[in-house]
Design an enzyme around this catalytic site. Sequence first.
Site, short mmCIF file in Angstrom:
data_model
loop_
_atom_site.label_atom_id
_atom_site.label_comp_id
_atom_site.label_asym_id
_atom_site.label_seq_id
_atom_site.Cartn_x
_atom_site.Cartn_y
_atom_site.Cartn_z
N CYS A 1 48.54 -44.90 37.61
CA CYS A 1 49.16 -43.69 38.16
C CYS A 1 49.34 -43.86 39.66
O CYS A 1 48.50 -44.45 40.35
CB CYS A 1 48.37 -42.44 37.81
SG CYS A 1 46.99 -42.07 38.87
N CYS B 1 42.38 -41.15 35.63
CA CYS B 1 42.15 -40.20 36.74
C CYS B 1 41.79 -38.82 36.21
O CYS B 1 41.30 -37.98 36.96
CB CYS B 1 43.37 -40.13 37.66
SG CYS B 1 44.84 -39.43 36.90
N HIS C 1 44.79 -40.91 30.74
CA HIS C 1 44.81 -41.18 32.18
C HIS C 1 43.37 -41.21 32.70
O HIS C 1 42.66 -40.19 32.62
CB HIS C 1 45.59 -40.08 32.92
CG HIS C 1 47.07 -40.13 32.65
ND1 HIS C 1 48.00 -40.38 33.63
CD2 HIS C 1 47.77 -39.99 31.49
CE1 HIS C 1 49.22 -40.38 33.09
NE2 HIS C 1 49.11 -40.14 31.80
N HIS D 1 49.28 -41.68 41.86
CA HIS D 1 48.50 -40.76 42.71
C HIS D 1 47.14 -41.34 43.07
O HIS D 1 46.66 -41.17 44.18
CB HIS D 1 48.30 -39.42 42.01
CG HIS D 1 49.57 -38.80 41.57
ND1 HIS D 1 49.92 -38.65 40.24
CD2 HIS D 1 50.60 -38.31 42.28
CE1 HIS D 1 51.10 -38.09 40.16
NE2 HIS D 1 51.54 -37.87 41.38
N HIS D 2 46.49 -41.99 42.11
CA HIS D 2 45.12 -42.46 42.34
C HIS D 2 44.98 -43.98 42.18
O HIS D 2 43.90 -44.52 42.37
CB HIS D 2 44.16 -41.79 41.35
CG HIS D 2 44.19 -40.29 41.40
ND1 HIS D 2 44.96 -39.52 40.55
CD2 HIS D 2 43.54 -39.42 42.22
CE1 HIS D 2 44.80 -38.25 40.84
NE2 HIS D 2 43.95 -38.14 41.84
N GLN E 1 53.79 -41.04 34.15
CA GLN E 1 54.17 -41.30 32.75
C GLN E 1 55.60 -40.82 32.46
O GLN E 1 56.33 -41.45 31.69
CB GLN E 1 53.16 -40.61 31.82
CG GLN E 1 53.34 -41.02 30.37
CD GLN E 1 52.28 -40.42 29.49
OE1 GLN E 1 51.12 -40.33 29.88
NE2 GLN E 1 52.67 -40.01 28.28
N1 LIG Z 1 52.91 -35.42 35.93
C1 LIG Z 1 52.02 -36.40 36.06
N2 LIG Z 1 50.91 -36.17 36.75
C2 LIG Z 1 50.03 -37.17 36.85
C3 LIG Z 1 50.20 -38.42 36.24
N3 LIG Z 1 49.12 -39.18 36.52
C4 LIG Z 1 48.31 -38.41 37.26
N4 LIG Z 1 48.84 -37.20 37.48
C5 LIG Z 1 48.37 -36.00 38.20
O1 LIG Z 1 48.70 -36.06 39.55
C6 LIG Z 1 48.08 -34.94 40.16
C7 LIG Z 1 47.76 -35.19 41.60
O2 LIG Z 1 47.32 -33.95 42.06
P1 LIG Z 1 46.53 -33.69 43.42
O3 LIG Z 1 46.00 -32.29 43.39
O4 LIG Z 1 47.40 -34.09 44.57
O5 LIG Z 1 45.37 -34.77 43.34
P2 LIG Z 1 43.81 -34.53 43.07
O6 LIG Z 1 43.24 -33.60 44.10
O7 LIG Z 1 43.18 -35.87 42.98
O8 LIG Z 1 43.86 -33.78 41.67
P3 LIG Z 1 42.80 -33.75 40.47
O9 LIG Z 1 43.11 -34.95 39.61
O10 LIG Z 1 43.10 -32.46 39.77
O11 LIG Z 1 41.43 -33.83 41.05
C8 LIG Z 1 46.88 -34.65 39.27
O12 LIG Z 1 47.08 -33.38 38.67
C9 LIG Z 1 46.90 -35.76 38.21
O13 LIG Z 1 46.42 -35.33 36.95
C10 LIG Z 1 51.39 -38.62 35.51
O14 LIG Z 1 51.65 -39.70 34.94
N5 LIG Z 1 52.26 -37.59 35.43
ZN LIG Z 2 46.03 -40.31 38.73
#
Ligand SMILES: Nc1nc2c(ncn2[C@@H]2O[C@H](COP(=O)(O)OP(=O)(O)OP(=O)(O)O)[C@@H](O)[C@H]2O)c(=O)[nH]1
Ligand SMILES: [Zn+2]
Length: 213
Positions: free
Chosen positions: A102, A173, A171, A104-105, A143
């Site tokens: 992902c 994360c 996921h 994001h992480h 995804q």
């Molecule tokens: N739509 C989507 N979201 C994703 C995917 N992989 C990870 N995420 C989401 O990306 C988001 C990033 O949100 P943030 O609030 O910026 O990050 P965060 O503080 O680490 O969020 P948490 O995971 O809720 O702790 C999270 O809600 C993850 O679950 C993906 O493939 N598709």
């Molecule tokens: Zn993630």
Amino acid sequence: MINENFIKDTDDDDVEGYIKIDRYNPELISSLSTHYHEILKELGENPEREGLLKTPERIAKAMLYLTQGYDLDAKAIMASAVFKEDYSQMVIVKDIEVYSMCEHHMLPFFGKAHVAYIPNGHVVGLSKIPRIVDVFARRLQVQERLTNDIRDCIQDALDPLGVGVVIECRHLCMSMRGVQKQNSVTTTSAFTGEFLKEKTRTEFLNLISAKLG
Ligand SMILES: Nc1nc2c(ncn2[C@@H]2O[C@H](COP(=O)(O)OP(=O)(O)OP(=O)(O)O)[C@@H](O)[C@H]2O)c(=O)[nH]1
Ligand SMILES: [Zn+2]
């Protein structure tokens, strides 16, 4: 072989694709290793202890491997095995293993992709479908975009009557950290052409949920 700038990563033609030679260049590995050495220190580790001596370099190579999709041309892979064929029923390759990260992480998400198309005078070599799944999975992704990337590539390269893609992933994360849900699975889908019609889509969804044997 896709072209001379690529090397084979394993001896098994059906399991692995090709890695662009430049991707494993020593300077890049050395630069990444230096960063990972610092990261290990900042995380509270001692990168000089025996077990970690080669770890920065291992991480560097692993990350280059897991992001090799940036260097691969999915359309060229498709185009390398397009055959004229008078077959007009749905072709499905299901249960294709997906391993991606992902964006994001930079944690893995993994599961299965189910890919179908209805030929329009041409078919593609079956192995090319998992290959392009890997090309788009081996980069930082969400995804939803991974699903659309696969659909668009097949539609553009083959001009079929329609494409259907369903991906189901867990996921890390969402399970190792964050919301910590261990059993949730995310399903995404993308369709073109005939698959936008309910009858075709239902046939596809029924066939991918059917168990063989
Ligand atoms: N739509 C989507 N979201 C994703 C995917 N992989 C990870 N995420 C989401 O990306 C988001 C990033 O949100 P943030 O609030 O910026 O990050 P965060 O503080 O680490 O969020 P948490 O995971 O809720 O702790 C999270 O809600 C993850 O679950 C993906 O493939 N598709
Ligand atoms: Zn993630």
